[in-house]
Design an enzyme around this catalytic site. Structure first.
Site, PDB file in Angstrom:
ATOM      1  N   ASN A  61      -2.068   6.187  -1.386  1.00 48.68           N
ATOM      2  CA  ASN A  61      -2.313   5.166  -0.375  1.00 48.68           C
ATOM      3  C   ASN A  61      -3.692   4.585  -0.657  1.00 48.68           C
ATOM      4  O   ASN A  61      -4.700   5.210  -0.345  1.00 48.68           O
ATOM      5  CB  ASN A  61      -2.254   5.800   1.023  1.00 48.68           C
ATOM      6  CG  ASN A  61      -2.596   4.812   2.124  1.00 48.68           C
ATOM      7  OD1 ASN A  61      -2.619   3.607   1.901  1.00 48.68           O
ATOM      8  ND2 ASN A  61      -2.854   5.320   3.324  1.00 48.68           N
ATOM      9  N   TRP A  62      -3.695   3.418  -1.284  1.00 48.42           N
ATOM     10  CA  TRP A  62      -4.979   2.824  -1.692  1.00 48.42           C
ATOM     11  C   TRP A  62      -5.757   2.290  -0.486  1.00 48.42           C
ATOM     12  O   TRP A  62      -6.933   2.008  -0.590  1.00 48.42           O
ATOM     13  CB  TRP A  62      -4.747   1.686  -2.696  1.00 48.42           C
ATOM     14  CG  TRP A  62      -4.241   2.107  -4.045  1.00 48.42           C
ATOM     15  CD1 TRP A  62      -3.957   3.388  -4.469  1.00 48.42           C
ATOM     16  CD2 TRP A  62      -3.974   1.253  -5.159  1.00 48.42           C
ATOM     17  NE1 TRP A  62      -3.524   3.370  -5.766  1.00 48.42           N
ATOM     18  CE2 TRP A  62      -3.524   2.075  -6.227  1.00 48.42           C
ATOM     19  CE3 TRP A  62      -4.058  -0.128  -5.369  1.00 48.42           C
ATOM     20  CZ2 TRP A  62      -3.176   1.553  -7.478  1.00 48.42           C
ATOM     21  CZ3 TRP A  62      -3.707  -0.643  -6.611  1.00 48.42           C
ATOM     22  CH2 TRP A  62      -3.271   0.188  -7.647  1.00 48.42           C
ATOM     23  N   LYS A  63      -5.091   2.097   0.624  1.00 50.22           N
ATOM     24  CA  LYS A  63      -5.715   1.502   1.815  1.00 50.22           C
ATOM     25  C   LYS A  63      -6.332   0.136   1.448  1.00 50.22           C
ATOM     26  O   LYS A  63      -5.817  -0.555   0.582  1.00 50.22           O
ATOM     27  CB  LYS A  63      -6.747   2.447   2.422  1.00 50.22           C
ATOM     28  CG  LYS A  63      -6.218   3.872   2.613  1.00 50.22           C
ATOM     29  CD  LYS A  63      -7.108   4.707   3.452  1.00 50.22           C
ATOM     30  CE  LYS A  63      -6.575   6.129   3.492  1.00 50.22           C
ATOM     31  NZ  LYS A  63      -7.254   6.952   4.463  1.00 50.22           N
ATOM     32  N   HIS A  90       0.862   4.994   9.794  1.00 47.83           N
ATOM     33  CA  HIS A  90      -0.381   5.664   9.399  1.00 47.83           C
ATOM     34  C   HIS A  90      -1.331   5.702  10.600  1.00 47.83           C
ATOM     35  O   HIS A  90      -1.392   4.762  11.383  1.00 47.83           O
ATOM     36  CB  HIS A  90      -1.023   4.918   8.221  1.00 47.83           C
ATOM     37  CG  HIS A  90      -2.105   5.711   7.575  1.00 47.83           C
ATOM     38  ND1 HIS A  90      -3.362   5.824   8.116  1.00 47.83           N
ATOM     39  CD2 HIS A  90      -2.105   6.475   6.451  1.00 47.83           C
ATOM     40  CE1 HIS A  90      -4.097   6.610   7.342  1.00 47.83           C
ATOM     41  NE2 HIS A  90      -3.357   7.023   6.322  1.00 47.83           N
ATOM     42  N   GLU A 110      -4.388   5.262  10.851  1.00 43.75           N
ATOM     43  CA  GLU A 110      -5.359   4.162  10.928  1.00 43.75           C
ATOM     44  C   GLU A 110      -4.716   2.933  11.565  1.00 43.75           C
ATOM     45  O   GLU A 110      -5.364   2.189  12.304  1.00 43.75           O
ATOM     46  CB  GLU A 110      -5.903   3.852   9.522  1.00 43.75           C
ATOM     47  CG  GLU A 110      -6.828   4.972   9.051  1.00 43.75           C
ATOM     48  CD  GLU A 110      -6.910   5.151   7.555  1.00 43.75           C
ATOM     49  OE1 GLU A 110      -6.497   4.255   6.802  1.00 43.75           O
ATOM     50  OE2 GLU A 110      -7.399   6.223   7.130  1.00 43.75           O
ATOM     51  N   GLU A 142       0.271  14.174   8.550  1.00 40.14           N
ATOM     52  CA  GLU A 142      -1.137  13.935   8.245  1.00 40.14           C
ATOM     53  C   GLU A 142      -1.985  14.245   9.480  1.00 40.14           C
ATOM     54  O   GLU A 142      -2.096  13.395  10.385  1.00 40.14           O
ATOM     55  CB  GLU A 142      -1.352  12.475   7.857  1.00 40.14           C
ATOM     56  CG  GLU A 142      -0.570  12.034   6.644  1.00 40.14           C
ATOM     57  CD  GLU A 142      -1.276  10.893   5.920  1.00 40.14           C
ATOM     58  OE1 GLU A 142      -1.634  11.094   4.772  1.00 40.14           O
ATOM     59  OE2 GLU A 142      -1.486   9.831   6.535  1.00 40.14           O
ATOM     60  N   GLY A 175      -9.583  11.687   5.120  1.00 38.16           N
ATOM     61  CA  GLY A 175     -10.855  11.128   4.668  1.00 38.16           C
ATOM     62  C   GLY A 175     -12.072  11.919   5.096  1.00 38.16           C
ATOM     63  O   GLY A 175     -13.200  11.453   4.966  1.00 38.16           O
ATOM     64  N   SER A 234      -7.104  14.698   2.959  1.00 30.19           N
ATOM     65  CA  SER A 234      -8.055  15.292   2.011  1.00 30.19           C
ATOM     66  C   SER A 234      -7.370  16.204   0.994  1.00 30.19           C
ATOM     67  O   SER A 234      -7.941  17.211   0.566  1.00 30.19           O
ATOM     68  CB  SER A 234      -9.176  16.029   2.761  1.00 30.19           C
ATOM     69  OG  SER A 234      -9.926  15.105   3.531  1.00 30.19           O
ATOM     70  N   GLY A 279      -4.911   9.731  -0.148  1.00 29.77           N
ATOM     71  CA  GLY A 279      -5.757   8.557   0.049  1.00 29.77           C
ATOM     72  C   GLY A 279      -6.828   8.492  -1.027  1.00 29.77           C
ATOM     73  O   GLY A 279      -6.587   8.020  -2.147  1.00 29.77           O
ATOM     74  N   GLY A 280      -8.013   8.987  -0.711  1.00 24.61           N
ATOM     75  CA  GLY A 280      -9.175   8.870  -1.601  1.00 24.61           C
ATOM     76  C   GLY A 280      -8.893   9.259  -3.045  1.00 24.61           C
ATOM     77  O   GLY A 280      -9.282   8.543  -3.980  1.00 24.61           O
TER      78      GLY A 280
HETATM   79  C1  PEP Z   1      -4.290   9.015   4.006  1.00 20.25           C
HETATM   80  O1  PEP Z   1      -4.978   8.139   4.493  1.00 20.25           O
HETATM   81  O2  PEP Z   1      -3.057   8.913   4.025  1.00 20.25           O
HETATM   82  C2  PEP Z   1      -4.951  10.163   3.423  1.00 20.25           C
HETATM   83  C3  PEP Z   1      -4.286  11.262   3.278  1.00 20.25           C
HETATM   84  O3  PEP Z   1      -6.294   9.991   3.086  1.00 20.25           O
HETATM   85  P1  PEP Z   1      -7.243  11.062   2.342  1.00 20.25           P
HETATM   86  O4  PEP Z   1      -6.444  11.680   1.237  1.00 20.25           O
HETATM   87  O5  PEP Z   1      -8.386  10.256   1.844  1.00 20.25           O
HETATM   88  O6  PEP Z   1      -7.626  12.060   3.377  1.00 20.25           O
END
Ligand code: PEP
Length: 249
Positions: free
Chosen positions: A9-11, A94, A96, A166, A172, A212, A233-234
């Site tokens: 997920n590049w966001k 999601h 966010e 999640e 994050g 994470s 994500g990251g």
């Molecule tokens: C996400 O936003 O779906 C996610 C899992 O982010 P991160 O891996 O950065 O925690």
């Protein structure tokens, strides 16, 4: 055997050129994955990245779609438009989007229906915030999220959904659910699906962990019987990290 998956997920990261560069690196590095590999990109990347990934096993997801079919909704992108780019998946729900764009269970229900009607496979996110985990009501939270947006679906349509558990406190933040915490709630989610749709549908449902998850902790998380992969994500923004997570699956 249910599908195992690693999805990125590049966001709102990577401009078009940077996104093309990352997708190109991934195309070179991911040739024969042993799981489904998906990258979720911003809308503006979808058509170009889908074209670039022709012949690659990597699939593409949008990170959202509109809750309306078409028409005078300035700035929105419909599920049909997403599908027309060649994207096969759509991340929905999601945290966010729920938190910053006020997406309610009702809105998400509409988005899921439109995604399915246009042949997109939703990757649907659920999970509790920190205060809910501290109050030990995470099970009630995920149950109500499933009931609010997905349990209206027929068993056939529910079978097209990938779930992503999640915990919001882990997204994050560098905090990760322990493998035991992940397994416990994934098993609970699967039991809810079994109660609603029967054991076979529950066993066939892919449930990803997100929050994470990185190249260091992925193997330990994925070793759990009910953790079928990850939504990343990251760590999906760096080709070497993302490919190491794919290799851990
Ligand atoms: C996400 O936003 O779906 C996610 C899992 O982010 P991160 O891996 O950065 O925690």
């Amino acid at each position: 055997m249910r599908t195992k998956m690693v999805a990125g997920n590049w966001k709102m990261n990577k401009n078009l050129q940077e996104g093309v560069a990352l997708a190109t690196e991934l195309k070179e590095q991911v040739k024969n994955p042993t799981c489904e590999v998906v990258i979720g990109t911003p809308f503006i990347h979808l058509a170009t990245v889908c074209e670039l990934l022709k012949g690659s096993p990597i699939k593409v997801a949008a990170e959202n779609c509109a809750d309306k079919e078409k028409g005078a909704y300035t700035g929105e992108v419909s599920a049909e438009m997403v599908a027309s780019t060649g994207a096969q998946y759509c991340i929905l729900g999601h945290s966010e989007r729920r938190a910053y764009y006020h997406e309610t269970p009702e809105i998400l229900k509409e988005k899921v229906l439109l995604a399915l009607a246009n042949g997109l496979k939703p990757i649907f996110c659920i999970g509790e915030v920190k205060e809910e985990r501290e109050a030990n009501i995470q099970n009630e939270v995920v149950k109500s999220q499933l009931e609010g947006s997905l349990f209206n679906l027929s068993a056939e349509d529910f079978g097209k959904i990938t779930l992503a558990y999640e915990p919001v406190w882990a997204i994050g933040t560098g905090l990760t659910a322990t493998p035991a915490q992940a397994q416990e709630i994934h098993a609970y989610i699967r039991s809810l699906i079994a109660a609603k749709y029967g054991e076979q549908v529950a066993q066939d449902t892919t449930i990803l962990y997100g929050g994470s998850c990185n190249e260091k902790n992925a193997a330990e998380l994925f070793a759990n019987p009910d953790v079928d992969g990850g939504l990343i994500g990251g760590a999906s923004l760096v080709a070497e990290k993302f490919t190491a997570i794919i290799a851990a699956r």
